[in-house]
Write a protein that holds these residues in place. Sequence first.
Motif, short mmCIF file in Angstrom:
data_model
loop_
_atom_site.label_atom_id
_atom_site.label_comp_id
_atom_site.label_asym_id
_atom_site.label_seq_id
_atom_site.Cartn_x
_atom_site.Cartn_y
_atom_site.Cartn_z
N VAL A 226 1.08 -1.53 0.12
CA VAL A 226 0.16 -0.13 0.04
C VAL A 226 0.90 1.25 -0.04
O VAL A 226 1.89 1.27 0.95
CB VAL A 226 -1.01 0.24 1.11
CG1 VAL A 226 -1.87 1.20 1.18
CG2 VAL A 226 -1.80 -1.29 1.40
N LEU A 227 0.77 2.12 -1.04
CA LEU A 227 1.38 3.40 -1.00
C LEU A 227 0.39 4.58 -0.80
O LEU A 227 -0.65 4.48 -1.40
CB LEU A 227 2.16 3.52 -2.09
CG LEU A 227 1.62 3.85 -3.50
CD1 LEU A 227 2.60 4.23 -4.44
CD2 LEU A 227 1.07 2.42 -4.12
N SER A 228 0.95 5.86 -0.41
CA SER A 228 0.26 7.05 -0.55
C SER A 228 0.17 7.56 -1.95
O SER A 228 1.39 7.57 -2.75
CB SER A 228 0.92 7.94 0.52
OG SER A 228 0.22 9.33 -0.22
N VAL A 229 -0.82 7.88 -2.60
CA VAL A 229 -0.83 8.49 -3.89
C VAL A 229 -1.29 10.06 -3.63
O VAL A 229 -1.67 10.84 -4.81
CB VAL A 229 -1.88 7.86 -4.81
CG1 VAL A 229 -1.13 6.49 -5.27
CG2 VAL A 229 -3.12 7.83 -4.09
N ASP A 230 -1.15 10.69 -2.47
CA ASP A 230 -1.16 11.96 -2.51
C ASP A 230 -0.25 12.93 -2.89
O ASP A 230 -0.35 14.00 -3.42
CB ASP A 230 -1.15 12.37 -0.81
CG ASP A 230 -2.22 11.90 -0.10
OD1 ASP A 230 -3.37 11.94 -0.61
OD2 ASP A 230 -2.15 11.52 1.18
N SER A 231 0.90 12.27 -3.32
CA SER A 231 2.20 12.91 -4.06
C SER A 231 2.72 12.16 -5.12
O SER A 231 2.88 10.77 -4.84
CB SER A 231 3.15 13.45 -2.96
OG SER A 231 4.40 13.70 -3.61
N VAL A 232 3.10 12.64 -6.14
CA VAL A 232 3.68 11.99 -7.16
C VAL A 232 5.08 11.16 -6.83
O VAL A 232 5.59 10.44 -7.17
CB VAL A 232 3.68 12.40 -8.54
CG1 VAL A 232 2.43 12.86 -9.11
CG2 VAL A 232 4.50 13.85 -8.48
N ALA A 233 5.98 12.06 -5.87
CA ALA A 233 6.89 11.62 -5.40
C ALA A 233 6.87 10.50 -4.76
O ALA A 233 7.79 9.79 -4.85
CB ALA A 233 7.43 13.10 -4.69
N THR A 234 6.00 10.20 -3.95
CA THR A 234 6.04 9.13 -3.28
C THR A 234 5.72 7.81 -3.81
O THR A 234 6.02 6.67 -3.37
CB THR A 234 5.02 9.13 -2.09
OG1 THR A 234 3.78 9.47 -2.67
CG2 THR A 234 5.26 10.25 -1.21
N VAL A 235 5.02 8.09 -5.00
CA VAL A 235 4.66 6.81 -6.10
C VAL A 235 6.04 6.29 -6.50
O VAL A 235 6.40 5.13 -6.36
CB VAL A 235 3.86 7.42 -7.13
CG1 VAL A 235 3.79 6.17 -8.16
CG2 VAL A 235 2.58 7.70 -6.68
N ALA A 236 6.73 7.18 -7.10
CA ALA A 236 8.15 6.56 -7.45
C ALA A 236 9.07 6.17 -6.49
O ALA A 236 9.72 4.83 -6.62
CB ALA A 236 9.05 7.74 -8.22
N THR A 237 9.03 6.42 -5.26
CA THR A 237 9.91 6.15 -4.24
C THR A 237 9.34 4.65 -3.73
O THR A 237 10.02 3.79 -3.59
CB THR A 237 9.75 7.10 -3.04
OG1 THR A 237 10.31 8.29 -3.16
CG2 THR A 237 10.40 6.50 -1.67
N ILE A 256 -1.89 -1.19 -3.62
CA ILE A 256 -3.07 -0.35 -3.45
C ILE A 256 -2.71 1.05 -3.26
O ILE A 256 -1.82 1.37 -2.27
CB ILE A 256 -3.78 -0.74 -2.22
CG1 ILE A 256 -4.11 -2.37 -2.40
CG2 ILE A 256 -5.06 -0.17 -1.88
CD1 ILE A 256 -4.89 -3.01 -1.24
N GLY A 257 -3.17 2.01 -4.12
CA GLY A 257 -2.99 3.38 -3.83
C GLY A 257 -3.82 4.03 -2.88
O GLY A 257 -5.32 3.83 -3.20
N VAL A 258 -3.69 4.56 -1.90
CA VAL A 258 -4.62 5.37 -0.88
C VAL A 258 -4.31 6.98 -0.95
O VAL A 258 -3.41 7.51 -0.85
CB VAL A 258 -4.54 4.68 0.38
CG1 VAL A 258 -4.79 3.25 0.33
CG2 VAL A 258 -3.30 4.88 1.28
N LYS A 259 -5.35 7.60 -0.51
CA LYS A 259 -5.16 9.02 -0.02
C LYS A 259 -5.81 9.48 1.21
O LYS A 259 -6.38 8.82 1.88
CB LYS A 259 -6.12 9.72 -1.25
CG LYS A 259 -5.44 9.88 -2.52
CD LYS A 259 -6.33 10.50 -3.60
CE LYS A 259 -5.82 10.71 -4.82
NZ LYS A 259 -6.74 11.47 -5.81
N SER A 260 -5.19 10.28 1.68
CA SER A 260 -5.50 10.88 3.25
C SER A 260 -6.94 10.94 3.35
O SER A 260 -7.43 10.50 4.47
CB SER A 260 -4.46 12.06 3.63
OG SER A 260 -3.27 11.74 3.44
#
Length: 463
Positions: A226-237, A256-260
């Motif tokens: 699961v990763l945060s998709v609030d920022s494109v930067a965290t997707v790459a990381t 799974i992409g989640v948002k706050s």
Amino acid sequence: MIRSLAKPAAVGAVALLVLAGCGQAERNDGNDGAAGGASTPAPSATVDAKCATETLEATETGVTADTITIQVSADTGAPAAPGLATGSVDAVKAWAKSVNAAGGLACRQIEVKAYDSKMDPTESRNAMISSCENAFASVGDTMLAAADASPLAECKDAAGKVTGQPQLQTLGLYATQYCNDTSYYLFGPSGDPCPASDGKRELTGSTAISDYLEDATGGETHGSFVLSVDSVATVATSVAAFQVMADDGMAIDQMIGVKSPDTSAQYTPRAASLKAKKSEFVFWGAPFPGLIQMRQEAAAQGVDSVKHWVCTSCYDPAFVEAAGAVGTGTVVPVPHLPFEEAAANPAMKEFTDSVDTHNLFAALSWADGMLFADAVNAVVDQHGVNGLTRANLIAALDAVKDFDADGMIGKVTPSAKEAGVCSAFVELGKDGTWKRAFPAAEGEFHCGDLESVTIDPATAFKG
């Protein structure tokens, strides 16, 4: 495939995923009033002698005959996450108070200016401009939306020469920022290459978490990422770290992409997917409120396959309070010694005694202060007490290798622009306290390998 267990004297800081969601809550470890060891030594007899005999001068922007001004820029007033990085400001101010009480640095007292970057790109840029114009260096910065480092790179010194603004930042999300030559990190960058690029490229990540899972499960396993998709930067990381773990034997059931702002209703099908895929672990690289909702939904649906919940953002008093019983068993990798082990390390002991906010940002900002002190002392050793210029400070920071903040963090080379590889893992018990989970011995970190994957994060993300 379990890799080396190393004591703090021989390890590096972990940089796996963004620990978004670190709160500003206070942690009480029962250490109030206890005496702690000094993390920054008092000036040496040689420096004391120079202070008594030399006429101090104003040598640089932010350096007068009496003071060294530093700035800490942090996301303290972001509307979406108020108080997110308050710990960074608290820690830098407390560190400066400790240093000043011990005699200061280069025969001068430390003055701290604070700038609220509001988790906003424009305000983050303005913070860098402010530091360039008013401070010798930026120390302990926590700016999660800082995507442009040009004010640092183009900063002029007191003589009008472009030397750059020295910046000691807790972590960096955007390669355009952390690739700046005068930025230094204790929590390694995302693994993106420098110079910054897009598309398919080689990224690096640590195997430390897959090593922990291999140890905990006894072999290969599979789970949901699961990763945060609030920022494109965290997707790459995140995607790079996921792929490194998959290559290390931790098969990916799903991403799974989640948002706050996601609601509990949005977690109902996500929990159902854990059950359908019989995931054995969940690796959570997003703010912790979502993990609480996921675990609540999983419990309601009778998900019993998940034996290991690994969360990058949950080592925080706010998580313990909000999660309650559902948080039991959550495991967190941290790049510094657990706060619960403060008595075993003088630097961590002084931090916990001096700073009310005990979280990742606060701990790394304190360690940034220690790095700044080491670099200033190195400048004084080589150039004297009137040798404080940004150019000399940058040269001293570039020369730092294997810095470990007196064992408070693992060894790291702040100028390396590499993802870190080491962490200590803690697990939340039924009694609401954190206990060391891996490696077993107090005071130790586990160091994984730094491995690379060649992917385009934008297309590799399947969530």
